[in-house]
Design an enzyme around this catalytic site. Structure first.
Site, PDB file in Angstrom:
ATOM      1  N   TYR A 134      62.211  -2.024   2.531  1.00  0.00           N
ATOM      2  CA  TYR A 134      61.178  -1.928   3.564  1.00  0.00           C
ATOM      3  C   TYR A 134      59.986  -2.819   3.216  1.00  0.00           C
ATOM      4  O   TYR A 134      59.132  -3.079   4.065  1.00  0.00           O
ATOM      5  CB  TYR A 134      60.731  -0.461   3.738  1.00  0.00           C
ATOM      6  CG  TYR A 134      59.520  -0.022   2.950  1.00  0.00           C
ATOM      7  CD1 TYR A 134      59.601   0.223   1.596  1.00  0.00           C
ATOM      8  CD2 TYR A 134      58.276   0.151   3.565  1.00  0.00           C
ATOM      9  CE1 TYR A 134      58.499   0.625   0.865  1.00  0.00           C
ATOM     10  CE2 TYR A 134      57.163   0.556   2.844  1.00  0.00           C
ATOM     11  CZ  TYR A 134      57.274   0.785   1.493  1.00  0.00           C
ATOM     12  OH  TYR A 134      56.181   1.176   0.767  1.00  0.00           O
ATOM     13  N   ARG A 135      59.961  -3.339   1.973  1.00  0.00           N
ATOM     14  CA  ARG A 135      58.782  -4.039   1.468  1.00  0.00           C
ATOM     15  C   ARG A 135      59.205  -4.591   0.119  1.00  0.00           C
ATOM     16  O   ARG A 135      59.996  -3.964  -0.576  1.00  0.00           O
ATOM     17  CB  ARG A 135      57.702  -2.979   1.275  1.00  0.00           C
ATOM     18  CG  ARG A 135      56.300  -3.423   0.943  1.00  0.00           C
ATOM     19  CD  ARG A 135      55.450  -2.164   0.835  1.00  0.00           C
ATOM     20  NE  ARG A 135      54.049  -2.429   0.620  1.00  0.00           N
ATOM     21  CZ  ARG A 135      53.157  -1.497   0.322  1.00  0.00           C
ATOM     22  NH1 ARG A 135      53.533  -0.221   0.237  1.00  0.00           N
ATOM     23  NH2 ARG A 135      51.888  -1.795   0.147  1.00  0.00           N
TER      24      ARG A 135
ATOM     25  N   TYR B 124      53.790  -5.403  -5.598  1.00  0.00           N
ATOM     26  CA  TYR B 124      54.351  -6.286  -4.569  1.00  0.00           C
ATOM     27  C   TYR B 124      53.704  -7.674  -4.597  1.00  0.00           C
ATOM     28  O   TYR B 124      53.946  -8.492  -3.724  1.00  0.00           O
ATOM     29  CB  TYR B 124      54.212  -5.642  -3.187  1.00  0.00           C
ATOM     30  CG  TYR B 124      54.967  -4.320  -3.047  1.00  0.00           C
ATOM     31  CD1 TYR B 124      56.355  -4.307  -3.050  1.00  0.00           C
ATOM     32  CD2 TYR B 124      54.291  -3.105  -2.926  1.00  0.00           C
ATOM     33  CE1 TYR B 124      57.059  -3.110  -2.935  1.00  0.00           C
ATOM     34  CE2 TYR B 124      54.991  -1.897  -2.806  1.00  0.00           C
ATOM     35  CZ  TYR B 124      56.373  -1.908  -2.810  1.00  0.00           C
ATOM     36  OH  TYR B 124      57.063  -0.740  -2.692  1.00  0.00           O
TER      37      TYR B 124
END
Lengths: 506, 506
Positions: free
Chosen positions: B454-455, B81
């Site tokens: 969600y991310r 991420y």
């Protein structure tokens, strides 16, 4: 008592219809807090009853134009904390009780409710459609499902921490914008009531006990009907039993065996809904031990009592009961009454099985006259010793002020919420003259131990908010900064939770 | 590449010491995202490593003065991420990894951690003191306990929804103010890590996946060591088994029998941490069914596999196993391996028993070369049919772009989080050339079904935030309005979660 610009009233009437704008004295009285010591302090200027989020948006735009303070209520049944009345006299109640849409998703066990949906409404809806989902209801279920969750009300089942079961909101912001939180922020998402977090900062909790927006829809998770419910109603004989009872239950609460929040309440919590004081004594002073003993004997109740319940698969519930039995083995309980409900049995008709009731409201009649009460609800660490200390200090203050001690300790996963009622007779001026100073003494006592209230009456929102004082009230600065950004004209619920708009700060 | 005012660097050095201001090329490289397709897009100008909240406040004041964008990281291990790298090239990484204080309250099962505390640190702390509390750890446990929870990371035990176990924060606001949330807002309160809500609006979730403040302490609930852990590792033979497996487990997840979030992953999730692609094939194209079969046979893994675990009292865990057995009775599973741990047994050394591990990071080596990956993680309703649809569409896109499908579906209480990895070899330009368009195609596919991530990776925060489009992006307006109010100079993590300060909006 109506300082609202007449042009504003006309604009409201044009927006939502004349019949939904209520400004007579009778109307104002209907929205007063009849449980409050002094109703006039919170008399609204009138009320508006929109039918939809679009109408709420229209009202908000007009309120900004004319600087009309609005006090949003869901159904206004927040008894003990203010009912439907605003903090500030002369605000206009925004009554959302006509907004009653219910959208249940039986497959996922979720519902999207508008603020006007009451517990009885939702219960009837589920029953009439044969949907096997259970409510968690508060002791008195007259109120709004959404309003109760947003005010952090609690219930009796494993879904009893209502605020923690919120999943997604629709909110009219103070400038009239309409936002949906979590996955609802994606237009047409099937996940609005299913996944809480969304992407980026989470906003649902910002709208709890809040004046930062008007919630027009709320997603809530409901408990799938369990295969079984089992547990005990325990009665304890002596005041001192509070300590060990909490220390016996809390480890099981913390480790997840017990998933509801058992609430251990004193004899008066039980008795005040079944009888009245005058049936037992004519004396005004502290209740004689013999009177207490007689009442307890008549209703077969302990000095303290608690209902513990397990919800789930029968095998698991039975195993949980064995663990509970071992934990209470050789403990000096007064009595225990086993409870067992299995799928297919007739409903128990009790809040512990998710059935709404309103009889606990009867406790307001304890003293006779026009009854009322106010709640004092500090949070403390989950320790029997600290609970005993808290009980003793609070009890002494009740004695000092000549009031009857009415208390409970609800066992959260990591904390105790000590909910006390001060029951009074509004027709007894001597008694009413003591309430305010007694309440302030109680809050000061909690604060001296650095315990804060989880919720409070509109009369005491500033008092309680003042206790949250870290770094010279940094929380207030944060609250205020967001308030000013979202509500520059200060039209939504000024004073709620001690948060005031610019120019109105005490 | 360093456009920061030299006077700012001097001021930072004066505030936190010269050694904690890192501005060499080597430093900048150390904070890059080595998993990213293009590292240079996110190269920071340097890094600052404060030792305390007071130093963070000083840094924030200087950053406001000189308009220096800061990118706060806890330990920077947010692999897939963005790691430690900022969204915007030239921001200064605020590295909180030196802040490593741990305050455990063994009696209540809570901890207060600073952002630098890693899972291994906390695990070692509990072990060395013999405190019977368990962690919930993510698959790769190199990261920060606080950072992971704030980014909504997930783990394997019944405390695996880390964000939901947050209880109280200390936050340096963008203007340098220091606020404590929840009961921490009361100076010296014993309830900071015990009761989540506090009084008035709740702010903890506002600081999740957020650029509205810098969290310097985080309260977290830890699981009391259970009496037993039991469950199964299930293997499923066919791709189609995903549907019924989810429909078998979800009702038990929803009704509370299963309290962790079982994550059903495909064969590559298991295999990529145990072997590399080149050991099985030299072909670049889609993997042959025979290759997949050979890998599965070698490691005895299903096409899908899932670990289900119960935590708690032995009696209850055993009863839960009986319910699970009945649910899987006659279902066509490939195999199941029972697991049972009882208090007193040696630790299992696995994430399902709360032991931190880092071996899953090995999946980056699947293709050989300089490995990396990026996560694609949409949320969908908890339905086997919808999961099968999602799997088929995503699988087809992986095939189309010549990538090896690597996926899992984590079963939340009311939703599925479909975590996919795109594994790649950064030394393979042809492969790297496909990653960006593939990722965009995946997000577009999810969005067409109104599923949101969600991310997401720092490269795609705007892309994902754009999907949250209800009422012409009302959520963005709310995010931005609060951002501008709290961070008028836009110094904290510009672009995080698609939230940009004034003047920098795309």
């Amino acid at each position: 008592m109506n300082s609202i610009n007449p042009a504003a009233w006309r604009a409201f009437a044009a927006a939502i219809g004349k019949d939904q704008v209520m400004i007579t004295e009778e109307d104002r009285n209907a929205y007063a807090d009849h449980f409050a010591a002094d109703e006039s302090k919170h008399e609204p200027a009138g009320a508006l009853a929109p039918a939809s989020a679009e109408e709420v948006r229209e009202i908000v735009r007009i309120a900004n134009q004319y600087r009309v303070p609005l006090w949003p209520i869901s159904r206004g049944k927040n008894f003990g904390y203010g009912g439907s009345a605003p903090v500030t006299r002369g605000a206009v109640v925004l009554d959302l009780s006509r907004m009653k849409k219910i959208e249940v998703d039986a497959a996922t066990g979720t519902v999207l409710v508008e603020p006007g949906v009451g517990f009885f409404d939702l219960y009837d809806h589920l029953q009439s459609k044969g949907i096997p989902l259970w409510l968690s209801v508060p002791g008195n279920s007259w109120g709004s499902v959404a309003g109760n969750a947003l005010d952090r009300g609690v219930g009796y089942t494993s879904y009893g921490d209502h605020a923690s079961r919120i999943c997604g909101l629709e909110v009219v912001l103070p400038d009239g914008d309409l936002v949906r939180t979590g996955m609802g922020a994606m237009d047409g998402s099937p996940n609005w009531t299913l996944y809480r977090n969304g992407f980026g900062p989470g906003w649902d909790t910002m709208f709890c006990q809040s004046n930062l927006g008007i919630v027009t829809k709320l997603g809530l998770w409901l408990m799938p009907e369990p295969e079984a419910v089992a547990g005990y109603d325990y009665e304890f004989d002596k005041p001192e039993d509070l300590g060990w009872a909490i220390d016996t239950l809390m480890p099981l609460r913390r480790d997840g065996l017990i998933q509801q929040s058992p609430s251990i309440g004193n004899w008066l919590r039980s008795a005040a809904v079944m009888t009245t004081r005058e049936q037992w004594t004519k004396d005004d002073g502290p209740l004689d031990d013999k009177v207490v003993a007689a009442i307890r004997d008549r209703f077969k109740i302990g000095w303290w009592s608690v209902q513990v319940r397990f919800y789930g698969h029968l095998d698991v519930v039975e195993a949980s009961m064995r663990v509970l039995d071992r934990a209470f083995d050789k403990k000096p309980i007064q009595s225990k009454k086993p409870a067992l409900w299995k799928r297919g049995d007739p409903p128990e008709g009790s809040p512990v099985t998710g059935v709404p009731v309103s009889f606990p409201l009867a406790n307001a009649n304890w003293h006779g006259g026009r009854g009322g009460h106010v709640g004092y609800s500090p949070v403390l660490p989950p320790s029997g010793d600290l609970a005993m200390d808290q009980f003793k200090r609070t009890y002494a203050l009740y004695q000092q002020y000549g009031m009857d001690y009415h208390a409970s300790f609800a066992m959260g996963e990591r904390s105790l919420t000590n909910v006390n009622q001060i029951l009074y007779n509004k027709d007894d001026p001597a008694m009413m003259g003591r309430v305010d100073s007694m309440f302030r003494a109680l809050v000061a006592d909690a604060s001296a131990h650095r315990y804060g209230e989880y919720r409070t009456h509109i009369d005491y929102m500033d008092l309680v908010a003042d206790c949250y004082d870290f770094n010279d009230h940094a929380l207030r600065r944060l609250n205020t900064r967001v308030k000013d950004a979202l509500d520059p004209n200060g039209i939504i619920a000024p004073g709620k939770s001690g948060i005031w708009p610019k120019g109105k700060r005490p």
